[in-house]
Design an enzyme around this catalytic site. Structure first.
Site, mmCIF file in Angstrom:
data_model
loop_
_atom_site.group_PDB
_atom_site.id
_atom_site.type_symbol
_atom_site.label_atom_id
_atom_site.label_comp_id
_atom_site.label_asym_id
_atom_site.label_seq_id
_atom_site.Cartn_x
_atom_site.Cartn_y
_atom_site.Cartn_z
ATOM 1 N N GLY A 54 0.800 -1.296 -0.146
ATOM 2 C CA GLY A 54 -0.167 -0.008 -0.066
ATOM 3 C C GLY A 54 0.809 1.477 0.083
ATOM 4 O O GLY A 54 0.695 2.060 0.779
ATOM 5 N N HIS A 55 1.854 1.336 -0.938
ATOM 6 C CA HIS A 55 2.790 2.180 -0.842
ATOM 7 C C HIS A 55 3.694 2.251 -2.121
ATOM 8 O O HIS A 55 3.509 1.363 -2.840
ATOM 9 C CB HIS A 55 3.580 2.427 0.144
ATOM 10 C CG HIS A 55 4.650 1.320 0.629
ATOM 11 N ND1 HIS A 55 4.542 0.283 1.193
ATOM 12 C CD2 HIS A 55 5.760 1.061 -0.175
ATOM 13 C CE1 HIS A 55 5.298 -0.581 1.077
ATOM 14 N NE2 HIS A 55 6.372 -0.222 0.420
ATOM 15 N N ALA A 56 4.392 3.390 -2.425
ATOM 16 C CA ALA A 56 5.478 3.301 -3.731
ATOM 17 C C ALA A 56 6.741 3.926 -2.932
ATOM 18 O O ALA A 56 6.579 4.606 -1.792
ATOM 19 C CB ALA A 56 4.768 4.207 -4.725
#
Length: 137
Positions: A54-56
């Protein structure tokens, strides 16, 4: 800041596989990854229905391997999305910087190994999808 990486930049990399009647062996060394390994961690005992990621990352690249079991990686580049299933311990997913990732559908006993190009830096993370889309513009 903007990054031009897209879904087309992700890669599945096959690791060397040494077969033996006593069990197989795969090795990650030197030129297998396009970066120097600076951090290794693994996810395990992920409860049914739970999601990770749930991130970059702004600068970090990662290589994910399903050492045991299986899971899916949903990848997004700000415009396009693709889902990759990992379930073979000698094949890994190379995720370049600037790609959103969500890990889901972990099988019972799944272990996800992550080999990162950088040490942990909170400021390298984009944790809000809308901010990520703006970052990609």
């Amino acid at each position: 800041m903007n990054t031009n990486t897209t879904i087309k930049d992700i890669q599945i990399i096959s690791l060397p596989r040494i077969e033996d009647r006593r069990g197989n062996l795969s090795v990650i060394e030197k030129e297998v990854l396009p970066y120097e390994m600076k951090r290794v961690y693994y996810l395990y005992d992920v409860p049914g229905g739970a999601e990770r990621g749930g991130h970059a990352h702004i600068d970090q690249q990662e290589f994910l391997i399903a050492l045991s079991g299986s899971f899916e990686v949903v990848l997004h580049d700000g415009e396009s999305e693709v889902t990759v299933s990992l379930n073979i311990p000698n094949k890994g997913l190379l995720i370049p910087k600037g790609i959103w990732r969500e890990l889901k559908n972990f099988s019972s006993g799944a272990v996800c190994l992550v080999i990162a190009s950088e040490v942990y830096l909170e400021e390298d993370y984009i944790r809000d999808f809308n901010e990520f889309v703006e970052f990609k513009k």
